[in-house]
Design an enzyme around this catalytic site. Structure first.
Site, short mmCIF file in Angstrom:
data_model
loop_
_atom_site.label_atom_id
_atom_site.label_comp_id
_atom_site.label_asym_id
_atom_site.label_seq_id
_atom_site.Cartn_x
_atom_site.Cartn_y
_atom_site.Cartn_z
N ASP A 1 -4.90 1.68 11.08
CA ASP A 1 -6.31 1.44 11.41
C ASP A 1 -6.40 0.93 12.85
O ASP A 1 -6.47 1.73 13.78
CB ASP A 1 -6.85 0.43 10.38
CG ASP A 1 -8.33 0.17 10.53
OD1 ASP A 1 -9.11 1.13 10.48
OD2 ASP A 1 -8.72 -1.00 10.68
N ASP B 1 -5.71 -0.16 -1.75
CA ASP B 1 -6.41 -1.09 -2.64
C ASP B 1 -7.72 -1.61 -2.10
O ASP B 1 -8.00 -1.52 -0.91
CB ASP B 1 -5.50 -2.30 -2.88
CG ASP B 1 -5.35 -3.13 -1.60
OD1 ASP B 1 -5.00 -2.55 -0.56
OD2 ASP B 1 -5.62 -4.34 -1.64
N GLU C 1 4.16 3.86 6.10
CA GLU C 1 2.95 3.04 5.97
C GLU C 1 1.85 3.85 5.28
O GLU C 1 1.86 5.09 5.32
CB GLU C 1 2.54 2.59 7.38
CG GLU C 1 1.27 1.82 7.51
CD GLU C 1 1.23 0.49 6.77
OE1 GLU C 1 1.43 0.50 5.54
OE2 GLU C 1 0.97 -0.54 7.41
N ASP C 2 0.90 3.17 4.65
CA ASP C 2 -0.20 3.88 4.00
C ASP C 2 -1.26 4.33 5.00
O ASP C 2 -1.70 5.47 4.98
CB ASP C 2 -0.83 3.04 2.87
CG ASP C 2 -1.25 1.64 3.32
OD1 ASP C 2 -1.02 1.27 4.49
OD2 ASP C 2 -1.82 0.91 2.48
N GLY D 1 0.77 -1.24 0.00
CA GLY D 1 0.00 0.00 0.00
C GLY D 1 0.80 1.29 0.00
O GLY D 1 0.35 2.30 -0.51
N PHE E 1 -13.93 2.95 4.83
CA PHE E 1 -12.96 2.34 3.93
C PHE E 1 -12.63 3.26 2.76
O PHE E 1 -13.51 3.87 2.17
CB PHE E 1 -13.49 1.00 3.41
CG PHE E 1 -12.47 0.20 2.68
CD1 PHE E 1 -11.49 -0.51 3.37
CD2 PHE E 1 -12.45 0.17 1.29
CE1 PHE E 1 -10.53 -1.24 2.69
CE2 PHE E 1 -11.49 -0.56 0.60
CZ PHE E 1 -10.52 -1.26 1.31
N ARG F 1 -5.10 0.75 -6.97
CA ARG F 1 -3.98 1.46 -6.34
C ARG F 1 -3.51 2.63 -7.20
O ARG F 1 -2.86 3.55 -6.74
CB ARG F 1 -2.79 0.52 -6.14
CG ARG F 1 -3.04 -0.63 -5.20
CD ARG F 1 -1.73 -1.31 -4.85
NE ARG F 1 -1.90 -2.62 -4.25
CZ ARG F 1 -2.08 -2.83 -2.95
NH1 ARG F 1 -2.11 -1.81 -2.12
NH2 ARG F 1 -2.21 -4.05 -2.47
#
Ligand code: IMP
Ligand code: MG
Length: 181
Positions: A108, A164, A104-105, A49, A157, A170
């Site tokens: 969560d 993705d 990191e993307d 990601g 989300f 992406r």
């Protein structure tokens, strides 16, 4: 900007535009440049990601002595966390005595971040910093807080700019959020 994106029977609507993403990356890039002055850091990009974010971020940080390495973890299936964090590609880079910057993307639950940071500390680095493009503070199950976050977002989300849905979309330049029913 495309208006709506449909993938796997789900509809996504525009959320963060490319220009806004670039602006926030410039902001945290400048912070990192200052905080890492005089260092030869290792940027650890979390695949898959974070690859687009990492490409933009390391160029904003602009430290020529920096190196880039990759690690791969997975915890999501479809649009939900499985609660299991799997390391898919290990860490081969020597991190001894290094200032490590994990890229990191999205954070969560924080489970992936915690697992990763523990794995990195086992390699005897000098310091570990954690940078994320997106942070969902309300979804945290661990109390983990990233050192740098470009955006804080609500628990919905999202896709695009490297993020993705089951490996797809992406490529989108902007970030899209799932449409409310
Ligand atoms: P955590 O371990 O629950 O913090 O999950 C973090 C990982 O889940 C990220 O590295 C992403 O790969 C994935 N993820 C979490 N939320 C989203 C989302 O909204 N879209 C796409 N991937 C996500
Ligand atoms: Mg990820």
């Amino acid at each position: 900007m495309e208006n709506k994106v449909k993938v796997d029977g789900l509809t996504f609507v525009p959320y963060l535009k490319e220009e806004e993403i670039k602006k926030q990356i410039a902001r945290i890039g400048a912070e990192l440049r200052k905080d890492l002055e005089g260092s030869a850091p290792v940027f650890l990009c979390v695949l898959n990601g974070a690859f687009i974010f990492a490409a933009d971020l390391i160029r904003e940080v602009g430290i020529n002595e920096g190196r880039v390495a990759f690690v791969r973890y997975a915890s999501y299936e479809g649009t939900a966390s499985t609660g299991h964090v799997r390391q898919l590609t290990g860490l081969t880079e020597d991190l001894t005595g290094k200032d490590v910057v994990i890229i990191e993307d999205i954070v969560d639950t924080g489970l992936t971040a915690k697992t990763m940071i523990d794995d990195v500390w086992k390699k005897n680095p000098k310091s570990v910093r954690f940078v994320t493009l997106l942070h969902r503070p309300e979804s945290s199950k661990t109390g983990f807080r990233p050192d740098y976050a470009a955006f804080e977002i609500p628990p919905k989300f999202i896709i695009g700019y490297g993020l993705d849905l089951d490996g797809k979309v992406r490529n989108l330049r902007d970030i899209y959020v799932i449409e409310e029913e």
